[in-house]
Design a protein around this motif. Structure first.
Motif, mmCIF file in Angstrom:
data_model
loop_
_atom_site.group_PDB
_atom_site.id
_atom_site.type_symbol
_atom_site.label_atom_id
_atom_site.label_comp_id
_atom_site.label_asym_id
_atom_site.label_seq_id
_atom_site.Cartn_x
_atom_site.Cartn_y
_atom_site.Cartn_z
ATOM 1 N N TYR A 70 5.226 10.583 -23.035
ATOM 2 C CA TYR A 70 5.675 10.999 -21.718
ATOM 3 C C TYR A 70 4.470 11.393 -20.886
ATOM 4 O O TYR A 70 3.523 11.997 -21.379
ATOM 5 C CB TYR A 70 6.662 12.167 -21.824
ATOM 6 C CG TYR A 70 7.928 11.753 -22.510
ATOM 7 C CD1 TYR A 70 8.885 11.004 -21.834
ATOM 8 C CD2 TYR A 70 8.161 12.066 -23.838
ATOM 9 C CE1 TYR A 70 10.044 10.596 -22.462
ATOM 10 C CE2 TYR A 70 9.315 11.660 -24.478
ATOM 11 C CZ TYR A 70 10.252 10.925 -23.782
ATOM 12 O OH TYR A 70 11.397 10.512 -24.412
ATOM 13 N N GLN B 167 13.252 16.185 -15.959
ATOM 14 C CA GLN B 167 12.621 17.476 -15.773
ATOM 15 C C GLN B 167 12.725 18.291 -17.045
ATOM 16 O O GLN B 167 13.811 18.449 -17.612
ATOM 17 C CB GLN B 167 13.288 18.213 -14.610
ATOM 18 C CG GLN B 167 12.507 19.412 -14.151
ATOM 19 C CD GLN B 167 12.990 19.901 -12.800
ATOM 20 O OE1 GLN B 167 13.890 19.334 -12.210
ATOM 21 N NE2 GLN B 167 12.382 20.955 -12.322
ATOM 22 N N LEU B 168 11.596 18.815 -17.467
ATOM 23 C CA LEU B 168 11.536 19.691 -18.629
ATOM 24 C C LEU B 168 10.940 21.001 -18.141
ATOM 25 O O LEU B 168 9.725 21.098 -17.923
ATOM 26 C CB LEU B 168 10.678 19.068 -19.733
ATOM 27 C CG LEU B 168 10.558 19.862 -21.022
ATOM 28 C CD1 LEU B 168 11.938 19.979 -21.684
ATOM 29 C CD2 LEU B 168 9.592 19.187 -21.976
ATOM 30 N N GLY B 169 11.792 21.978 -17.934
ATOM 31 C CA GLY B 169 11.324 23.219 -17.327
ATOM 32 C C GLY B 169 10.953 22.955 -15.883
ATOM 33 O O GLY B 169 11.764 22.496 -15.110
ATOM 34 N N LYS C 79 8.271 20.939 -15.209
ATOM 35 C CA LYS C 79 7.475 19.715 -15.216
ATOM 36 C C LYS C 79 8.352 18.482 -15.072
ATOM 37 O O LYS C 79 9.437 18.415 -15.618
ATOM 38 C CB LYS C 79 6.683 19.589 -16.522
ATOM 39 C CG LYS C 79 5.524 20.513 -16.614
ATOM 40 C CD LYS C 79 4.652 20.116 -17.762
ATOM 41 C CE LYS C 79 3.416 21.009 -17.735
ATOM 42 N NZ LYS C 79 2.367 20.486 -18.554
#
Length: 75
Positions: free
Chosen positions: A3, A34-36, A38
């Motif tokens: 990623y 979206q991860l958190g 980021k």
């Protein structure tokens, strides 16, 4: 599966981070997840998305003319 962050996408495309944001708004890049806080892109999907698309062989339209239009002189 790898990623990429927005900074890594910018360096892959050789553009600025701001340009990546603009491309996102114009729909020129696949949607990230979206991860958190980021945004992350799947590297394989991104590379596949930016590959050149084949052009149809029977494309007959003329390219757009550039420059100022010429004056028409009435006789």
């Amino acid at each position: 599966m790898k990623y990429l962050t927005k900074d890594e996408v910018a360096s892959l495309l050789r553009v600025s981070v701001r340009t990546v944001t603009t491309y996102m708004g114009q729909g020129l890049l696949p949607q990230p997840f979206q991860l958190g806080r980021k945004l992350l892109w799947d590297e394989g999907a991104l590379i596949q998305f930016i590959q050149p698309k084949p052009v149809l062989a029977n494309h007959t339209s003329e390219p757009a003319k550039r420059g100022r239009p010429r004056k028409v002189v009435a006789l």
